[in-house]
Design an enzyme around this catalytic site. Structure first.
Site, PDB file in Angstrom:
ATOM      1  N   CYS A  61       0.792  -1.238   0.000  1.00  0.00           N
ATOM      2  CA  CYS A  61       0.000   0.000   0.000  1.00  0.00           C
ATOM      3  C   CYS A  61       0.822   1.285   0.000  1.00  0.00           C
ATOM      4  CB  CYS A  61      -0.927   0.001   1.207  1.00  0.00           C
ATOM      5  SG  CYS A  61      -2.062  -1.381   1.198  1.00  0.00           S
TER       6      CYS A  61
HETATM    7  N1  LIG Z   1      -2.654  -6.450   1.828  1.00  0.00           N
HETATM    8  C1  LIG Z   1      -3.105  -5.419   2.493  1.00  0.00           C
HETATM    9  O1  LIG Z   1      -2.798  -5.264   3.671  1.00  0.00           O
HETATM   10  C2  LIG Z   1      -4.024  -4.399   1.868  1.00  0.00           C
HETATM   11  C3  LIG Z   1      -4.618  -3.425   2.698  1.00  0.00           C
HETATM   12  C4  LIG Z   1      -5.490  -2.494   2.131  1.00  0.00           C
HETATM   13  C5  LIG Z   1      -5.754  -2.537   0.776  1.00  0.00           C
HETATM   14  N2  LIG Z   1      -5.157  -3.483  -0.018  1.00  0.00           N
HETATM   15  C6  LIG Z   1      -5.508  -3.486  -1.444  1.00  0.00           C
HETATM   16  O2  LIG Z   1      -6.326  -4.626  -1.705  1.00  0.00           O
HETATM   17  C7  LIG Z   1      -6.066  -5.106  -3.034  1.00  0.00           C
HETATM   18  C8  LIG Z   1      -5.693  -6.583  -2.980  1.00  0.00           C
HETATM   19  O3  LIG Z   1      -4.494  -6.709  -2.227  1.00  0.00           O
HETATM   20  P1  LIG Z   1      -3.996  -8.093  -1.635  1.00  0.00           P
HETATM   21  O4  LIG Z   1      -2.927  -7.737  -0.668  1.00  0.00           O
HETATM   22  O5  LIG Z   1      -5.121  -8.935  -1.185  1.00  0.00           O
HETATM   23  O6  LIG Z   1      -3.357  -8.751  -2.966  1.00  0.00           O
HETATM   24  P2  LIG Z   1      -2.885 -10.286  -3.152  1.00  0.00           P
HETATM   25  O7  LIG Z   1      -1.878 -10.241  -4.238  1.00  0.00           O
HETATM   26  O8  LIG Z   1      -2.563 -10.879  -1.833  1.00  0.00           O
HETATM   27  O9  LIG Z   1      -4.182 -11.028  -3.656  1.00  0.00           O
HETATM   28  C9  LIG Z   1      -4.779 -10.799  -4.873  1.00  0.00           C
HETATM   29  C10 LIG Z   1      -5.368 -12.104  -5.380  1.00  0.00           C
HETATM   30  O10 LIG Z   1      -6.074 -11.812  -6.582  1.00  0.00           O
HETATM   31  C11 LIG Z   1      -5.872 -12.900  -7.474  1.00  0.00           C
HETATM   32  N3  LIG Z   1      -6.177 -12.422  -8.831  1.00  0.00           N
HETATM   33  C12 LIG Z   1      -5.443 -11.653  -9.644  1.00  0.00           C
HETATM   34  N4  LIG Z   1      -6.099 -11.410 -10.784  1.00  0.00           N
HETATM   35  C13 LIG Z   1      -7.285 -12.047 -10.686  1.00  0.00           C
HETATM   36  C14 LIG Z   1      -8.400 -12.180 -11.545  1.00  0.00           C
HETATM   37  N5  LIG Z   1      -8.446 -11.603 -12.747  1.00  0.00           N
HETATM   38  N6  LIG Z   1      -9.447 -12.933 -11.109  1.00  0.00           N
HETATM   39  C15 LIG Z   1      -9.412 -13.529  -9.883  1.00  0.00           C
HETATM   40  N7  LIG Z   1      -8.387 -13.429  -9.052  1.00  0.00           N
HETATM   41  C16 LIG Z   1      -7.337 -12.705  -9.431  1.00  0.00           C
HETATM   42  C17 LIG Z   1      -4.433 -13.309  -7.242  1.00  0.00           C
HETATM   43  O11 LIG Z   1      -4.182 -14.619  -7.676  1.00  0.00           O
HETATM   44  C18 LIG Z   1      -4.334 -13.178  -5.717  1.00  0.00           C
HETATM   45  O12 LIG Z   1      -4.683 -14.373  -5.057  1.00  0.00           O
HETATM   46  C19 LIG Z   1      -4.992  -4.203  -3.601  1.00  0.00           C
HETATM   47  O13 LIG Z   1      -5.586  -3.179  -4.328  1.00  0.00           O
HETATM   48  C20 LIG Z   1      -4.331  -3.625  -2.370  1.00  0.00           C
HETATM   49  O14 LIG Z   1      -3.752  -2.367  -2.624  1.00  0.00           O
HETATM   50  C21 LIG Z   1      -4.309  -4.418   0.501  1.00  0.00           C
END
Ligand SMILES: NC(=O)c1ccc[n+]([C@@H]2O[C@H](COP(=O)([O-])OP(=O)(O)OC[C@H]3O[C@@H](n4cnc5c(N)ncnc54)[C@H](O)[C@@H]3O)[C@@H](O)[C@H]2O)c1
Length: 443
Positions: A281
């Protein structure tokens, strides 16, 4: 009864079926929360290995126990890579990555790919919520047109009160990995719908798991809210990182200063310096806004400046290491260095954008012989911005290293023992606070 009223009732009675796209750090815990509240949840992911692990009752995220996945399975949770199942969902929540591309610009390909896959399966009254962090305008300018263009039935997204069609909202994720002081359901949930009904329905859904929902007037407001929160952190971390460098020159301990300043009961919030920003983030999200700002002939100078200061921090700690080795008539080239901690922050199993990765690469470039220890990572291969191919080195015989560098202050480390055994300790996290030794260089 309208489809809206029917679906709202289904949300309130927990009969609604919820699909969550992206079973990552955000999507999987969210799926488990909804399951714990008796919703039938389907997790969608393109990664077939993740789908298989979840369906066999396993977990690939350290802080999520297989038992939690198995408990969710008993409540009807399952995972799939088949988007056709979207048609059976009442609501779909999108939690896919939003990284930057190699030019430091927003990479929305995961969002657009997901939305294109969902669109053919939409039905009247479907609720679609985007949670991925992104710039203001993404929901309405990128997601809505793709949803409308991609469904053969010609369904439209509702924009005004009383309009029928697909209901779309943005609701930012506010998870803080590793935070054990605030329960997830105590984190208020901001929601901005394209129509009042979208906000209301998303509020009914999230209201089942979050104690407080905070409706705002539009998706853009909700998108900007998330960015304000992260930019606030990014700018304040840059400020203390800069002040740390000044304080070091002045012979003042910045941590002692912060501890004293935070006794002020109002108008001050403590931020801590470190070896650089990490995580999905804070190093990334601010640049989503600075990119969008250009469309409005606007330069976000605070974001750029904070980025400049924070990006320079790994280089700064390497300079401190070079100086400390120099005091022992050694150079980085040829020195054996043990980096403690790969994760971007304490006690988590996430190394995305971690400053450790940059530090290890910089040390190798300078000819150091580098090893790492991190209880969360038996190996580290390659990612978007690194290619390390290393294996975890067990802690022991620390005297063999010319320096031990604490980059992530995992709580499992015995810092006193580390200082006793090591020849030289470069502490970038104030992990050795309270330990008095000439071997320690705090930076
Ligand atoms: N990790 C955090 O602490 C956090 C906190 C706040 C916001 N966010 C936001 O949340 C969002 C997701 O982050 P995350 O950390 O969970 O990411 P991540 O990489 O852990 O998970 C994303 C998942 O999406 C899947 N994916 C990708 N493309 C896809 C598709 N077309 N169809 C289905 N699945 C698909 C991937 O395989 C993966 O499992 C981002 O925008 C991030 O900025 C994350």
């Amino acid at each position: 009864m309208s489809s809206f009223t029917r679906l709202k009732q289904k949300m309130e009675s927990r009969e609604a079926r919820i699909g969550i796209v992206g079973m990552g750090y955000v999507g999987l815990p969210l799926a488990l929360l909804f399951s714990a509240e008796r919703f039938r949840v389907t997790g969608f992911d393109v990664a077939k290995d993740k789908v298989a692990t979840l369906n066999s009752g396993g977990s690939y995220i350290v802080r999520i126990l297989p038992a939690e996945v198995q408990a969710a399975q008993k409540a009807g949770f399952r995972a799939t890579a088949d988007y056709a199942e979207i048609a059976q969902m009442d609501a779909v929540i999108i939690c896919v990555p939003t990284p930057l591309n190699e030019y430091h610009e927003p990479d929305l390909s995961y969002i657009t790919g997901t939305v294109e896959s969902i669109a053919p399966w939409l039905h009247e009254g479907h609720l679609i919520v985007l949670e991925s962090t992104t710039y203001p305008g993404t929901t309405e300018e990128v997601m809505v047109p793709l949803l409308e263009a991609g469904n053969a039935a010609g369904l439209k997204v509702a924009h005004k009160a009383g309009e029928t069609g697909v209901l779309v909202a943005f609701s930012p994720e506010r998870e803080d990995p590793g935070n054990e002081t605030t329960a997830r359901h105590d984190i208020p949930k901001v929601i901005g719908g394209c129509s009042p009904e979208a906000t209301e329905l998303a509020g009914a859904m999230y209201g089942a798991i979050f104690r407080r929902v905070v409706p705002v007037s539009s998706p853009s407001t909700a998108e900007m809210t998330k960015l304000l929160e992260n930019i606030y952190r990014c700018v304040n971390i840059a400020l203390v990182n800069e002040l740390k460098q000044l304080a070091m020159r002045m012979g003042i301990d910045i941590h002692e200063v912060i501890d004293a300043a935070k006794t002020k009961p109002f108008g001050f919030q403590a931020f801590y310096p470190g070896p650089g920003l990490g995580g999905h983030c804070i190093p990334i999200d601010p640049f989503y806004l600075s990119w969008k700002a250009k469309q409005f002939d606007f330069r976000t100078r605070f974001i750029e400046l904070a980025g400049e200061v924070n990006i320079a921090m790994p280089y700064f700690v390497i300079e401190q290491l070079a100086g400390a080795l120099n005091d022992h008539c050694k150079s980085i080239k040829g020195s054996k260095i043990l980096v403690l901690g790969l994760a971007y922050k304490r006690d988590i199993d996430d190394l995305r954008e971690s400053p450790s990765l940059t530090i290890i690469e910089l040390l190798r470039e300078k000819g150091a012989i580098v090893a790492y220890n991190d209880p969360f990572f038996p190996t580290v291969g390659h990612g978007r911005h690194y290619d390390l191919k290393m294996t975890n080195t067990p802690l022991g015989n620390l005297g063999q290293y010319d320096a031990v560098m604490i980059v992530t202050d995992h709580s499992s480390y015995d810092y006193k023992a580390i200082v006793e055994e090591a020849q030289l300790v470069i502490d970038t996290r104030n992990a050795t606070k309270g330990i008095d030794s000439p071997k320690i260089v705090r930076c």
